[in-house]
Design an enzyme around this catalytic site. Structure first.
Site, PDB file in Angstrom:
ATOM      1  CG  HIS A  61       0.776  -3.818   5.433  1.00 31.94           C
ATOM      2  ND1 HIS A  61       0.002  -3.580   4.324  1.00 31.94           N
ATOM      3  CD2 HIS A  61       1.476  -4.840   4.890  1.00 31.94           C
ATOM      4  CE1 HIS A  61       0.019  -4.204   3.365  1.00 31.94           C
ATOM      5  NE2 HIS A  61       0.804  -5.320   3.714  1.00 31.94           N
ATOM      6  CG  HIS A 112      -1.829  -1.141   1.161  1.00 35.53           C
ATOM      7  ND1 HIS A 112      -1.814  -1.961   2.242  1.00 35.53           N
ATOM      8  CD2 HIS A 112      -2.708  -1.812   0.252  1.00 35.53           C
ATOM      9  CE1 HIS A 112      -3.102  -2.907   1.769  1.00 35.53           C
ATOM     10  NE2 HIS A 112      -3.315  -2.796   0.622  1.00 35.53           N
ATOM     11  CD  GLU A 142      -1.524  -3.500   9.258  1.00 35.87           C
ATOM     12  OE1 GLU A 142      -1.445  -2.395   9.143  1.00 35.87           O
ATOM     13  OE2 GLU A 142      -2.354  -4.339   8.259  1.00 35.87           O
ATOM     14  CD  GLU A 160      -0.603   0.350   4.169  1.00 36.75           C
ATOM     15  OE1 GLU A 160       0.400  -0.743   4.684  1.00 36.75           O
ATOM     16  OE2 GLU A 160      -1.937   0.034   4.234  1.00 36.75           O
TER      17      GLU A 160
HETATM   18  O1  LIG Z   1      -6.179  -0.192   7.817  1.00 38.31           O
HETATM   19  C1  LIG Z   1      -6.716  -0.855   7.127  1.00 38.31           C
HETATM   20  O2  LIG Z   1      -8.131  -0.776   6.975  1.00 38.31           O
HETATM   21  C2  LIG Z   1      -6.129  -1.947   6.272  1.00 38.31           C
HETATM   22  C3  LIG Z   1      -4.804  -2.086   6.632  1.00 38.31           C
HETATM   23  C4  LIG Z   1      -4.101  -3.090   5.667  1.00 38.31           C
HETATM   24  O3  LIG Z   1      -3.750  -2.723   4.668  1.00 38.31           O
HETATM   25  N1  LIG Z   1      -4.510  -4.489   6.104  1.00 38.31           N
HETATM   26  C5  LIG Z   1      -3.906  -5.501   5.041  1.00 38.31           C
HETATM   27  C6  LIG Z   1      -4.301  -6.837   5.974  1.00 38.31           C
HETATM   28  C7  LIG Z   1      -3.812  -7.879   5.154  1.00 38.31           C
HETATM   29  C8  LIG Z   1      -4.061  -9.357   5.830  1.00 38.31           C
HETATM   30  O4  LIG Z   1      -5.109  -9.318   6.103  1.00 38.31           O
HETATM   31  O5  LIG Z   1      -3.067 -10.211   6.055  1.00 38.31           O
HETATM   32  C9  LIG Z   1      -5.039  -5.403   3.797  1.00 38.31           C
HETATM   33  O6  LIG Z   1      -6.010  -5.179   4.049  1.00 38.31           O
HETATM   34  O7  LIG Z   1      -4.500  -5.736   2.941  1.00 38.31           O
HETATM   35 ZN   LIG Z   2      -1.340  -1.712   4.254  1.00 37.36          ZN
END
Ligand SMILES: O=C(O)CCC(=O)N[C@@H](CCC(=O)O)C(=O)O
Ligand SMILES: [Zn+2]
Length: 345
Positions: A159, A64, A223, A67
Site C-alpha cells: 500500500h 486500494h 505502507e 495507491e
Molecule cells: O493512509 C491512510 O489513511 C490509509 C492507508 C491504508 O490503506 N491503510 C490500511 C491499513 C491496513 C491495516 O491496518 O493492516 C487500511 O486502512 O486498510
Molecule cells: Zn491502502
C-alpha cells in the site's frame, strides 16, 4: 505475448473489453528459464517454478486502487519475469486486487476492499465484495496447491498512505493473538527499508490479517510511502524493497543479516477510533503527518458529541480519515513501545 502490458490487460479484461488474441493472456501460460507464469484471472498471476523452493510468496497491490507505487512494483516484477530478467525459484502469486478502482483512480468504487476479508465479503454484493471473495479463493488455492513437505508462507500486501508519514515506510504486523513476533520478518522488512512496525492489537478484516489467521502466513500490510498518481512515484525510494522482493523469490535460501533490535522502531495501537455518526470531525489539519504526537489532553476528534482526546503523553495519530463509512476506523492512536518488550522468536 511476452510484451503484453499486464496492467493494461488486467484493466481491459476486468472491464469486460474484447481483447485481440495477441493481447489476451487469460488462462495462458508463459515459460521463463526455470518455470512458467500462469494468468489465472485478470490481475491474478501465478509463478510455478519447475523445481520450486520451500516458500509460497504472495505480493498483492491495489487493494486500494489509487495507491499506484505498489501497482508499478508488481507490474514490473511480472514483466521482469515475462521478459526473462527475473527468474523465480519460489512459487509466487501476484494479485492486482481492485482493477475497477484503478481504472477510476480511486481508493475504491463502492466499498473499501480492505474491510472485506475473512468472510466480511459475505455481507454484501458489490463488485468489491465479490472480488474479495474470489481473491480469498485464489489465495487458498495457491497455498493448497503447494508441493508437500515443510513450507513457509508469506504475503506482503503493498500500500501507500493517504498522508505523509514521519516514518515514511512502515508495516502493520497483524494481531498475533498473543503469539510471538518473528525476528526474521523484522529483519527482512528492515532490509526492504521498512524500519517502523505498527502492532495491531485486534482481529481485523484486512487482507494481511486474513492470510495470517486463515493460512498461517507471515503477512503484513506494507505502507511504502505516500499516494501519488501513476508516473509520479520516485522509484528510487522503493529500490531496496524491490530488490528484496526479487531476492525473496529468486534465491533458494535467502541470507539475511543477524537481527538487530536497534534497526526497528515499534509502535503499539492503543486505541481505534471509529466514525459512528455523520458528524465526525478531526481537529488537526490535513497536512499533519502520520505518527505526529500531540500533547496530553489535546482534542483529536469529535464523533457527534463524543470527544476523543490524547490520554497519555507520547500518543501519536495514524491513518486519520474523517470520510470513512459509518462504523469504520477513522483514526488509530499509537504509542512507541521498546522492542525489548516484545516476545521475539
Ligand atoms: O493512509 C491512510 O489513511 C490509509 C492507508 C491504508 O490503506 N491503510 C490500511 C491499513 C491496513 C491495516 O491496518 O493492516 C487500511 O486502512 O486498510
Ligand atoms: Zn491502502
Amino acid at each position: 505475448m511476452n510484451d503484453v502490458d499486464v496492467l493494461e490487460w488486467t484493466l481491459a479484461g476486468y472491464a469486460g473489453e474484447q481483447l485481440a488474441d495477441e493481447a489476451q493472456l487469460l488462462n495462458k501460460t508463459v515459460d521463463y528459464d526455470g518455470g512458467r507464469l500462469i494468468f489465472q484471472d485478470y490481475g491474478v498471476v501465478v509463478v510455478e517454478p519447475s523445481s520450486p523452493g520451500d516458500k509460497d510468496v504472495i505480493f498483492s497491490c491495489a487493494v486500494h486502487g489509487d495507491e499506484t507505487a505498489p501497482i508499478e512494483i508488481v507490474r514490473d516484477m511480472i514483466h521482469g519475469i515475462m521478459q526473462g530478467q527475473i527468474k523465480p525459484v519460489q512459487r509466487t502469486l501476484f494479485l492486482i486486487a481492485n482493477p475497477a478502482a484503478i481504472a477510476i483512480n480511486k481508493r475504491f468504487v463502492d466499498m473499501n476492499m480492505n474491510r472485506l476479508f475473512s468472510g466480511a465479503h459475505a455481507e454484501g454484493d458489490t463488485p468489491e465484495h465479490k472480488r474479495a471473495a474470489s481473491l480469498e479463493h485464489y489465495v487458498t488455492a495457491f497455498y493448497q496447491d503447494a508441493p508437500g513437505g515443510e513450507r513457509q508462507r508469506f504475503h506482503y500486501d503493498l500500500h501507500t498512505a493517504i498522508r505523509d508519514s514521519r516514518y515514511e515506510k512502515f508495516a502493520v504486523y497483524p494481531y498475533t493473538h498473543g503469539g510471538p513476533y518473528k525476528k526474521s520478518q523484522l529483519t527482512f522488512l528492515a532490509e526492504c527499508g521498512i524500519t517502523t512496525i505498527l502492532l495491531s492489537q485486534s482481529p481485523t478484516t484486512t487482507f494481511s490479517y486474513y492470510s495470517v489467521r486463515t493460512h498461517g502466513a507471515d503477512a503484513f500490510t506494507v505502507e511504502l510511502g505516500k499516494v501519488r498518481p501513476f508516473g509520479e512515484n520516485d522509484r528510487s525510494k522503493f529500490a531496496a524493497a524491490e530488490r528484496m522482493f526479487t531476492r525473496l523469490i529468486c534465491e533458494r535460501e535467502l541470507s539475511l543479516p543477524e537481527f538487530d533490535p536497534e534497526r526497528t522502531k515499534v509502535l503499539d495501537v492503543c486505541r481505534t477510533i471509529n466514525r459512528t455518526v455523520e458528524d465526525f470531525t478531526l481537529h488537526f489539519p490535513d497536512d499533519v503527518a502520520n505518527f505526529t504526537a500531540f500533547e496530553q489532553g489535546y482534542l483529536l476528534a469529535m464523533d457527534g458529541d463524543t470527544e476523543h482526546r490524547v490520554e497519555q503523553a507520547g500518543e501519536r495519530i495514524v491513518f486519520p480519515n474523517a470520510k470513512v463509512a459509518l462504523g469504520q476506523r477513522a483514526l488509530l492512536i499509537v504509542k512507541d513501545v521498546p522492542i525489548e518488550r516484545l516476545q521475539l522468536v
